[in-house]
Design a protein around this motif. Structure first.
Motif, PDB file in Angstrom:
ATOM      1  N   ALA A   1       2.989  19.866 -36.247  1.00  0.00           N
ATOM      2  CA  ALA A   1       2.129  21.114 -35.776  1.00  0.00           C
ATOM      3  C   ALA A   1       1.583  22.383 -36.745  1.00  0.00           C
ATOM      4  CB  ALA A   1       3.798  22.199 -35.701  1.00  0.00           C
ATOM      5  N   SER A   2       1.922  21.664 -37.907  1.00  0.00           N
ATOM      6  CA  SER A   2       1.643  22.360 -39.435  1.00  0.00           C
ATOM      7  C   SER A   2      -0.589  22.091 -39.769  1.00  0.00           C
ATOM      8  CB  SER A   2       1.660  21.546 -41.226  1.00  0.00           C
ATOM      9  OG  SER A   2       1.809  20.326 -40.949  1.00  0.00           O
ATOM     10  N   PHE A   3      -0.312  20.723 -38.681  1.00  0.00           N
ATOM     11  CA  PHE A   3      -2.167  20.120 -38.137  1.00  0.00           C
ATOM     12  C   PHE A   3      -2.774  21.825 -37.665  1.00  0.00           C
ATOM     13  CE2 PHE A   3      -5.551  19.159 -35.160  1.00  0.00           C
ATOM     14  CZ  PHE A   3      -6.481  18.479 -36.778  1.00  0.00           C
ATOM     15  N   PHE A   4      -2.106  22.701 -36.689  1.00  0.00           N
ATOM     16  CA  PHE A   4      -2.307  23.222 -36.266  1.00  0.00           C
ATOM     17  C   PHE A   4      -2.814  25.163 -37.543  1.00  0.00           C
ATOM     18  CE2 PHE A   4      -1.133  20.885 -32.935  1.00  0.00           C
ATOM     19  CZ  PHE A   4      -3.130  20.873 -32.733  1.00  0.00           C
ATOM     20  N   ALA A   5      -2.192  24.728 -38.377  1.00  0.00           N
ATOM     21  CA  ALA A   5      -1.808  26.011 -39.317  1.00  0.00           C
ATOM     22  C   ALA A   5      -3.206  27.338 -39.578  1.00  0.00           C
ATOM     23  CB  ALA A   5      -1.130  26.097 -40.251  1.00  0.00           C
ATOM     24  N   PRO A   6      -3.785  26.167 -39.859  1.00  0.00           N
ATOM     25  CA  PRO A   6      -5.260  27.118 -39.808  1.00  0.00           C
ATOM     26  C   PRO A   6      -6.127  27.701 -38.768  1.00  0.00           C
ATOM     27  CG  PRO A   6      -5.183  25.097 -40.544  1.00  0.00           C
ATOM     28  CD  PRO A   6      -4.014  24.708 -40.237  1.00  0.00           C
ATOM     29  N   TRP A   7      -4.855  27.348 -37.212  1.00  0.00           N
ATOM     30  CA  TRP A   7      -6.128  28.406 -36.548  1.00  0.00           C
ATOM     31  C   TRP A   7      -5.972  29.348 -35.746  1.00  0.00           C
ATOM     32  CZ3 TRP A   7      -7.137  24.691 -30.823  1.00  0.00           C
ATOM     33  CH2 TRP A   7      -7.744  23.140 -31.391  1.00  0.00           C
ATOM     34  N   HIS A   8      -4.516  30.233 -36.940  1.00  0.00           N
ATOM     35  CA  HIS A   8      -4.350  31.260 -36.843  1.00  0.00           C
ATOM     36  C   HIS A   8      -5.629  31.860 -37.248  1.00  0.00           C
ATOM     37  CE1 HIS A   8      -0.362  30.668 -35.019  1.00  0.00           C
ATOM     38  NE2 HIS A   8      -0.558  30.099 -35.773  1.00  0.00           N
ATOM     39  N   GLY A   9      -6.539  32.141 -38.087  1.00  0.00           N
ATOM     40  CA  GLY A   9      -6.931  33.182 -38.708  1.00  0.00           C
ATOM     41  C   GLY A   9      -8.430  31.751 -38.331  1.00  0.00           C
ATOM     42  N   ARG A  10      -8.569  31.266 -37.021  1.00  0.00           N
ATOM     43  CA  ARG A  10      -9.756  30.566 -36.297  1.00  0.00           C
ATOM     44  C   ARG A  10      -9.804  30.697 -34.839  1.00  0.00           C
ATOM     45  NH1 ARG A  10     -14.297  28.122 -38.942  1.00  0.00           N
ATOM     46  NH2 ARG A  10     -13.849  27.513 -40.994  1.00  0.00           N
TER      47      ARG A  10
END
Length: 273
Positions: free
Chosen positions: A38-47
Motif C-alpha cells: 500500500a505504500s506505493f500509493f502514499a504520495p497520492w494523497h498530495g496528488r
C-alpha cells in the motif's frame, strides 16, 4: 491446565492502512502491483484532488500485514477482500488497480456486481493487459532468485541496491513469487467471457498505459475495452510504474476523471449511481 492462545481475527479494516473519511464525496480504493504494498500509493494523497479520499488497500503478507498468510489465487483473494471491504463500499467509490492490482480489483468488482452489490463509478486500471490475455510476467518458479531480481530491476520495480543484498532478496522474493501465482490464476477466476456481450458488466473502465512500458504493450491494455460498458484509454509518459516515474501527466488525467465523477452530469456536484 492447558492454555490455548488464539490469534485475534482480522478487523474489517485489516486491509486498510487507515479508516476512510466520512466526509469525502468519493472514495478511491487502490490496489498495488505484484511484490508491492500500500505504500506505493502514499504520495497520492498530495496528488489527487482533495475531494477524493485515496484509500490504499494492503494485501496480506507484506508491510503492515507481513505476518499474515499470503494468497496464491486471485478469486480467493477477491472473496476475502470483499468481506473485509464491504463496510466501506456503501457510498460512491471508484477503484484503481496498478499492474497485478488491476486483476485483483477487476475480480473483486466482478464478484460484487454479480452478487448485487454496489458497483464502482469507474474501474481505473494501469499497466496491465486485459485478463483474458496471458500475463506478460515470468512464472512464479521460472527464474532463479538472481534472475528474478534482475528482471524486477529492469522494469523499475526494484532498486538496484537489492542486487547486492541477498538477505533483503530472501525476504522480498517469496512475496513476488506468490503474487506471480495470483496473476497466473486469472484463467480460473470466473471472470466474464469477453467474447460474450451478454455477460458484459455494467462497468465503466478507464485504462492507462505507459509509453515506455517494456513489460505491457498498449494493445494489451486497450483490450480492457471488451469488458467495459464505456471505455477510455490514455497513454502517459513513463514505464511500467508511470505514477511514480512520470506522475504529472498521469495525475492530470486521473484528476479530471475523478472530478467528473464527483460533479456528475452537467458539472454539478452530486452522487451518481
Amino acid at each position: 491446565m492447558t492454555v490455548t492462545v488464539t490469534a485475534p481475527s482480522a478487523t474489517p479494516t485489516a486491509c486498510l492502512v487507515r479508516t476512510p473519511r466520512e466526509d469525502a464525496p468519493l472514495r478511491l480504493f487502490c490496489f498495488h502491483h505484484a511484490g508491492g504494498g500500500a505504500s506505493f500509493f502514499a504520495p497520492w494523497h498530495g496528488r489527487v484532488v482533495p475531494e477524493v479520499d485515496v484509500v490504499p488497500v494492503q494485501l496480506p503478507g507484506r508491510e503492515s500485514r507481513f505476518r499474515e498468510r499470503r494468497f496464491h489465487d486471485v478469486r480467493t483473494l477477491a472473496e476475502a477482500l470483499d468481506r473485509e471491504l464491504a463496510p466501506w463500499l456503501d457510498r460512491p467509490y471508484a477503484v484503481y488497480g496498478h499492474s497485478m492490482g488491476a486483476l485483483v480489483a477487476f475480480t473483486l468488482v466482478t464478484a460484487r456486481i454479480r452478487a448485487g452489490g454496489r458497483a464502482p463509478h469507474t474501474l481505473f486500471v494501469g499497466a496491465y493487459a486485459a485478463p483474458h490475455l496471458t500475463p506478460a510476467l515470468p512464472s512464479a518458479d521460472g527464474y532463479a532468485d538472481d534472475e528474478l531480481a534482475r528482471f524486477l530491476v529492469d522494469i523499475g520495480g526494484l532498486s538496484p541496491q537489492f542486487l547486492g543484498r541477498p538477505d533483503w532478496l530472501r525476504a522480498m522474493l517469496p512475496v513476488v513469487r506468490d503474487d506471480l501465482r495470483i496473476c497466473a490464476s486469472h484463467d480460473r477466476a470466473g471472470l466474464p467471457d469477453p467474447a460474450d456481450p451478454e455477460v458484459r458488466l455494467p462497468l465503466d473502465v478507464q485504462a492507462f498505459a505507459g509509453a515506455d512500458d517494456q513489460l505491457v504493450a498498449a494493445d494489451g491494455v486497450r483490450a480492457w475495452e471488451r469488458y467495459a460498458r464505456r471505455f477510455e484509454m490514455t497513454t502517459v509518459p513513463g514505464g511500467h510504474f508511470f505514477p511514480r516515474e512520470a506522475p504529472d501527466a498521469f495525475f492530470d488525467v486521473l484528476n479530471r476523471s475523478l472530478t467528473g465523477l464527483i460533479r456528475g452530469p452537467g458539472g454539478r456536484r452530486g452522487e451518481r449511481g
